[in-house]
Design a protein around this motif. Structure first.
Motif, PDB file in Angstrom:
ATOM      1  N   MET A  85      35.242  47.727  37.567  1.00 14.18           N
ATOM      2  CA  MET A  85      36.017  47.169  36.455  1.00 14.18           C
ATOM      3  C   MET A  85      35.215  47.254  35.163  1.00 14.18           C
ATOM      4  O   MET A  85      34.062  46.822  35.104  1.00 14.18           O
ATOM      5  N   LEU A 121      41.098  42.920  40.596  1.00 18.15           N
ATOM      6  CA  LEU A 121      40.775  44.309  40.940  1.00 18.15           C
ATOM      7  C   LEU A 121      42.032  45.086  41.326  1.00 18.15           C
ATOM      8  O   LEU A 121      42.201  46.248  40.948  1.00 18.15           O
ATOM      9  N   GLY A 124      43.954  45.847  38.259  1.00 16.88           N
ATOM     10  CA  GLY A 124      43.288  46.942  37.546  1.00 16.88           C
ATOM     11  C   GLY A 124      43.554  48.301  38.168  1.00 16.88           C
ATOM     12  O   GLY A 124      43.557  49.319  37.474  1.00 16.88           O
TER      13      GLY A 124
END
Length: 246
Positions: A85, A121, A124
């Motif tokens: 990330m 996550l 993302g």
């Protein structure tokens, strides 16, 4: 073009990227997200109950909490970075302060449930922020500015979803739109290419050809796009027809 003569391009457009964009069901995505948030809330509650029990036994420390599913802010940040990330520590801290990342204060320190980090996550992996989506799309469509891009998002011609306080755009949508920008012309762009090659045709006449399917095209979010190879073929046929008519 001489009267009575017309050009018809017979080409079937079979494009997985276009099909992928058309098949995006934002209603279904929103329903799935609501289900995830419900499960996430339940999981976080379980972690918090376990932390309270540990607190009552005086067994609280970072390692014990981490095993129980609560990460310190530093450990949380390092986990996100290790998973790829791209976020600064300052921006991460800002999200915690604004409560867009849920956290809990235990003793003098603040901790974040691992389920929240895993959810970040996953988000993302599937979505872009509006700014990031624009930057990706801009690489393939240099004619669009940020304000116009936001306008398309607001009009839902670019699909989006609100998660927490942020509006996000599916990566699949941007990947498909970027593909279209690389491989297709809009009507205006197609006309510009025709005129550059000295093929004079008015917009309304060109759009009539599209209406009658004499020029293969696809329709995306209410706009028509013509494959670049189709425009090239059209130019060749127009020039050949003009040459033969002399």
């Amino acid at each position: 073009m001489p009267r009575g003569r017309r050009i018809v391009i017979n080409k079937k457009i079979d494009d997985n990227k276009v099909d992928s964009f058309r098949s995006l069901d934002m209603g279904e995505i929103e329903e799935e997200r609501a289900e995830v948030e419900g499960q996430l809330s339940s999981s976080i509650e379980e972690v918090m109950e376990a932390a309270k029990e540990m607190n009552s036994r005086k067994k609280l420390n970072d390692d014990a909490l981490k095993k129980g599913g609560l990460y310190s802010i530093q450990d949380s940040y390092e986990l996100l970075r290790s998973k790829g990330m791209d976020i600064s520590f300052r921006a991460f801290g800002g999200r915690i302060e604004r409560r867009s990342i849920p956290s809990v204060k235990i003793g003098k320190k603040r901790y974040i449930p691992v389920q929240s980090l895993e959810d970040m996550l996953e988000i993302g992996d599937k979505f872009y922020s509006v700014r990031r989506a624009y930057e990706k799309y801009k690489k393939h469509n240099r004619n669009i500015n940020y304000r116009a891009f936001i306008g398309r998002v607001e009009k839902n011609s670019i699909p989006s979803i609100k998660i927490g306080t942020k509006r996000l755009i599916p990566k699949e949508a941007i990947d498909s739109l970027s593909h279209v920008a690389k491989k297709y012309y809009s009507v205006s762009e197609a006309l510009k290419e025709l005129h550059k090659r000295d093929v004079e045709i008015k917009r309304n006449a060109f759009e009539r050809r599209l209406d009658r399917n004499r020029v293969p095209h696809v329709k995306i979010s209410g706009r028509r796009f013509i494959p670049r190879e189709v425009v090239s073929e059209l130019i060749e046929k127009e020039l050949a027809l003009r040459k033969n008519s002399y």
